[in-house]
Design a protein around this motif. Structure first.
Motif, mmCIF file in Angstrom:
data_model
loop_
_atom_site.group_PDB
_atom_site.id
_atom_site.type_symbol
_atom_site.label_atom_id
_atom_site.label_comp_id
_atom_site.label_asym_id
_atom_site.label_seq_id
_atom_site.Cartn_x
_atom_site.Cartn_y
_atom_site.Cartn_z
ATOM 1 N N ALA A 1 0.870 -1.173 -0.099
ATOM 2 C CA ALA A 1 0.228 0.196 0.002
ATOM 3 C C ALA A 1 1.066 1.159 0.015
ATOM 4 O O ALA A 1 0.050 2.330 -0.042
ATOM 5 C CB ALA A 1 -0.753 0.084 1.181
ATOM 6 N N TYR B 1 0.986 6.521 -5.280
ATOM 7 C CA TYR B 1 1.357 6.712 -3.846
ATOM 8 C C TYR B 1 2.951 8.227 -3.544
ATOM 9 O O TYR B 1 2.061 8.866 -3.128
ATOM 10 C CB TYR B 1 1.587 5.482 -3.181
ATOM 11 C CG TYR B 1 2.312 5.752 -1.653
ATOM 12 C CD1 TYR B 1 1.757 5.890 -0.777
ATOM 13 C CD2 TYR B 1 3.909 5.494 -1.717
ATOM 14 C CE1 TYR B 1 1.842 6.210 0.346
ATOM 15 C CE2 TYR B 1 4.169 6.239 -0.239
ATOM 16 C CZ TYR B 1 3.462 6.230 1.080
ATOM 17 O OH TYR B 1 3.295 5.983 1.736
ATOM 18 N N ASP C 1 1.170 2.471 10.062
ATOM 19 C CA ASP C 1 1.635 1.463 10.525
ATOM 20 C C ASP C 1 2.139 1.180 11.756
ATOM 21 O O ASP C 1 0.674 0.934 13.198
ATOM 22 C CB ASP C 1 3.134 2.389 10.691
ATOM 23 C CG ASP C 1 4.566 2.326 10.764
ATOM 24 O OD1 ASP C 1 5.096 1.817 9.299
ATOM 25 O OD2 ASP C 1 4.731 2.435 11.590
ATOM 26 N N TYR D 1 11.753 -1.167 18.833
ATOM 27 C CA TYR D 1 11.757 0.922 18.267
ATOM 28 C C TYR D 1 11.567 1.284 19.936
ATOM 29 O O TYR D 1 12.107 2.901 19.050
ATOM 30 C CB TYR D 1 10.401 1.383 17.402
ATOM 31 C CG TYR D 1 10.895 0.045 15.784
ATOM 32 C CD1 TYR D 1 11.765 1.042 14.908
ATOM 33 C CD2 TYR D 1 9.920 -1.160 15.477
ATOM 34 C CE1 TYR D 1 11.526 0.025 13.780
ATOM 35 C CE2 TYR D 1 10.529 -2.220 14.239
ATOM 36 C CZ TYR D 1 10.952 -1.391 13.252
ATOM 37 O OH TYR D 1 11.712 -1.773 12.305
ATOM 38 N N SER E 1 8.941 -8.225 12.984
ATOM 39 C CA SER E 1 9.355 -8.581 11.776
ATOM 40 C C SER E 1 11.246 -9.106 12.684
ATOM 41 O O SER E 1 11.525 -8.945 11.526
ATOM 42 C CB SER E 1 9.966 -7.104 11.282
ATOM 43 O OG SER E 1 8.436 -6.452 11.278
ATOM 44 N N HIS F 1 9.100 -11.029 2.645
ATOM 45 C CA HIS F 1 9.128 -9.870 3.373
ATOM 46 C C HIS F 1 8.898 -7.772 2.666
ATOM 47 O O HIS F 1 8.673 -8.359 1.342
ATOM 48 C CB HIS F 1 10.869 -9.511 3.901
ATOM 49 C CG HIS F 1 10.763 -7.975 4.346
ATOM 50 N ND1 HIS F 1 11.855 -7.965 5.153
ATOM 51 C CD2 HIS F 1 9.894 -7.849 5.972
ATOM 52 C CE1 HIS F 1 11.408 -6.555 6.252
ATOM 53 N NE2 HIS F 1 10.457 -6.979 6.682
HETATM 54 O O1 1CP Z 1 1.356 -2.220 2.654
HETATM 55 C C1 1CP Z 1 1.661 -0.920 3.285
HETATM 56 O O2 1CP Z 1 3.064 -0.650 3.295
HETATM 57 C C2 1CP Z 1 1.022 -1.029 4.588
HETATM 58 C C3 1CP Z 1 1.563 0.191 5.443
HETATM 59 C C4 1CP Z 1 2.653 -0.316 6.123
HETATM 60 C C5 1CP Z 1 2.861 -1.613 6.653
HETATM 61 C C6 1CP Z 1 2.057 -2.881 7.252
HETATM 62 C C7 1CP Z 1 3.656 0.560 6.523
HETATM 63 C C8 1CP Z 1 3.803 1.842 5.644
HETATM 64 N N1 1CP Z 1 4.594 0.204 7.506
HETATM 65 C C9 1CP Z 1 3.694 -1.249 7.830
HETATM 66 C C10 1CP Z 1 3.972 -2.045 8.620
HETATM 67 C C11 1CP Z 1 5.775 -1.679 9.326
HETATM 68 N N2 1CP Z 1 5.990 -0.715 9.678
HETATM 69 C C12 1CP Z 1 6.596 -3.084 9.556
HETATM 70 C C13 1CP Z 1 6.443 -4.340 9.667
HETATM 71 C C14 1CP Z 1 6.837 -5.043 8.268
HETATM 72 C C15 1CP Z 1 8.031 -4.708 7.673
HETATM 73 O O3 1CP Z 1 8.785 -5.866 8.789
HETATM 74 O O4 1CP Z 1 8.750 -4.451 6.743
HETATM 75 C C16 1CP Z 1 7.620 -2.058 10.295
HETATM 76 C C17 1CP Z 1 9.062 -2.653 10.645
HETATM 77 C C18 1CP Z 1 7.548 -0.479 10.768
HETATM 78 C C19 1CP Z 1 8.695 0.493 10.909
HETATM 79 C C20 1CP Z 1 8.728 1.508 10.024
HETATM 80 N N3 1CP Z 1 7.417 1.739 9.571
HETATM 81 C C21 1CP Z 1 9.843 1.744 9.390
HETATM 82 C C22 1CP Z 1 10.784 0.381 9.172
HETATM 83 C C23 1CP Z 1 12.376 1.204 9.872
HETATM 84 C C24 1CP Z 1 13.405 0.720 10.399
HETATM 85 O O5 1CP Z 1 14.637 1.070 9.477
HETATM 86 O O6 1CP Z 1 13.399 -0.244 11.460
HETATM 87 C C25 1CP Z 1 9.375 2.709 8.744
HETATM 88 C C26 1CP Z 1 10.553 2.823 7.001
HETATM 89 C C27 1CP Z 1 8.550 3.191 8.453
HETATM 90 C C28 1CP Z 1 7.604 3.938 7.625
HETATM 91 C C29 1CP Z 1 6.420 3.325 7.026
HETATM 92 N N4 1CP Z 1 5.521 3.247 7.392
HETATM 93 C C30 1CP Z 1 5.146 2.384 6.547
HETATM 94 C C31 1CP Z 1 5.538 3.507 5.044
HETATM 95 C C32 1CP Z 1 4.806 3.453 3.373
HETATM 96 C C33 1CP Z 1 6.377 3.693 5.519
HETATM 97 C C34 1CP Z 1 7.673 4.964 4.683
HETATM 98 C C35 1CP Z 1 7.433 6.637 5.132
HETATM 99 C C36 1CP Z 1 6.279 7.038 3.845
HETATM 100 O O7 1CP Z 1 6.414 6.806 2.743
HETATM 101 O O8 1CP Z 1 6.348 8.301 4.537
#
Ligand code: 1CP
Length: 340
Positions: A27, A34, A74, A150, A205, A317
């Motif tokens: 998503a 997006y 998130d 986190y 994760s 993943h």
């Molecule tokens: O499909 C989707 O993208 C739906 C929304 C979604 C989901 C399911 C987001 C949006 N985040 C997540 C889950 C999430 N967030 C996880 C579990 C899944 C995985 O392991 O990938 C984790 C660990 C996070 C934490 C997180 N949020 C990170 C990782 C940080 C790291 O370095 O450890 C990040 C970069 C985010 C920000 C984020 N969340 C979602 C998006 C699209 C973003 C990027 C920011 C943006 O686009 O503005």
């Protein structure tokens, strides 16, 4: 009621005409439309504004044709609900106010969960409207251990050394935190289910960075509690990235399906859990960086190795940000053209 219920039928253990397909992080991240919204609105505006949440969640259904939607949000909203500041820094990722001292952990606030999540119901209702009953909607949360990573580390990390140090040095304090996260997560999942989510997934994760013994003490029991609390209402999918050693125990929690990362072979997972367990996964997300014909071949081979039925096609993943839409489509179309 839901027109394409292939994903739900699979999670209920029914045999289907082909495997359902969706992919983690579908998503956000890589769709050009997006990126336009990402430039214009802050991360939490995109999550909380019903119109934006609807647009972003529905996008991969219209543009890549997946069989399920996942709510745009998130895992870190749970930290916010406990009273911690979370900032999404463009290009860097999330930065959190940490809680590690006894006083900080005691101050994590469970009084405010319902007030904090007031935005979620209208956002989910708008998403359901946008989906028009075409496909099911997946709600989600992080596992308590992954949230602790986190909250203690304050940001992403390769090894989450601070988080591991915390559970080693002050295990009882860590368990107070894990209890609070578990309770907030159950409430939040109930809100998601009440508002119309058809399935929920728990993202562990960082489960796989723990040793088996540490996993059984600091992650599994909390995932199990969450699963038991909601599994009679909707199917639960547990994705414990890299925790291949815990598959038998994850399978015993009562979850409907287990997500597999790409380093776990389908043959091994079947051997441990048997033919009836429903697996979700597990193509290496980097495969989608290859050309569409390479993606199609690798996807078909991956589906073959699950042995037919009881399988939800997914990545091991989240989809990588540099993935091209054509390759994501090749992945989806290969699953859709896979006859059982
Ligand atoms: O499909 C989707 O993208 C739906 C929304 C979604 C989901 C399911 C987001 C949006 N985040 C997540 C889950 C999430 N967030 C996880 C579990 C899944 C995985 O392991 O990938 C984790 C660990 C996070 C934490 C997180 N949020 C990170 C990782 C940080 C790291 O370095 O450890 C990040 C970069 C985010 C920000 C984020 N969340 C979602 C998006 C699209 C973003 C990027 C920011 C943006 O686009 O503005």
């Amino acid at each position: 009621m839901i027109k394409n219920d292939l994903f739900l039928r699979t999670l209920h253990g029914e045999s289907t005409e082909r495997p359902p397909v969706w992919f983690m992080r579908q998503a956000g991240r890589y769709l050009p439309d997006y990126m336009v919204l990402k430039e214009k609105y802050s991360f939490f505006e995109r999550v909380q504004n019903p119109d934006l949440a609807r647009k972003i969640t529905v996008m991969p259904i219209d543009q890549v044709g997946v069989d399920a939607a996942i709510l745009f949000s998130d895992i870190l909203v749970i930290a916010q609900s406990l009273g911690l500041q979370v900032d999404m820094i463009p290009e860097k990722g999330p930065v959190l106010q940490t809680a590690t001292t006894e006083a900080e952990v005691a101050a994590l606030n469970l009084e405010n969960t319902y007030e904090f999540f007031r935005y979620a119901t209208p956002a989910i209702e708008a998403v359901k409207e946008g989906l028009e009953n075409r496909v099911p909607l997946i709600g989600f949360a992080g596992s308590p251990w992954t949230l602790l990573c986190y909250i203690v580390q304050g940001q992403g990390s390769k090894d989450f050394g601070e988080a591991k140090k915390f559970i080693l040095n002050v295990p009882e304090r860590a368990k107070v935190m894990l209890e609070k996260i578990t309770e907030a997560t159950i409430r939040y999942l109930e809100i998601q289910i009440d508002a119309g989510c058809d399935v929920v997934q728990i993202f562990d994760s960082w489960g796989g960075i723990l040793s088996p013994t540490m996993y059984y003490e600091f992650s599994l029991p909390y995932m199990e509690r969450i699963t038991k609390a909601v599994k009679d209402r909707v199917p639960v999918i547990l994705f414990a990235k890299g925790a291949w050693y815990a598959l038998d125990k994850l399978n015993a929690t009562g979850a409907s399906a287990l997500g597999l990362s790409w380093t776990t072979s389908p043959e091994y997972a079947r051997k441990i859990c048997g033919p009836k367990t429903i697996f979700q996964g597990n193509l290496d997300p980097a495969t989608l960086l290859a050309s569409p014909d390479v993606v199609a071949k690798a996807t078909k081979k991956m589906i073959d190795s699950f042995g037919g039925q009881n399988h939800v096609v997914n990545l091991g993943h989240g989809v990588l940000p540099t993935t091209r839409v054509e390759s994501a489509k090749a992945f989806v179309e290969t699953a859709k053209a896979y006859p059982y």
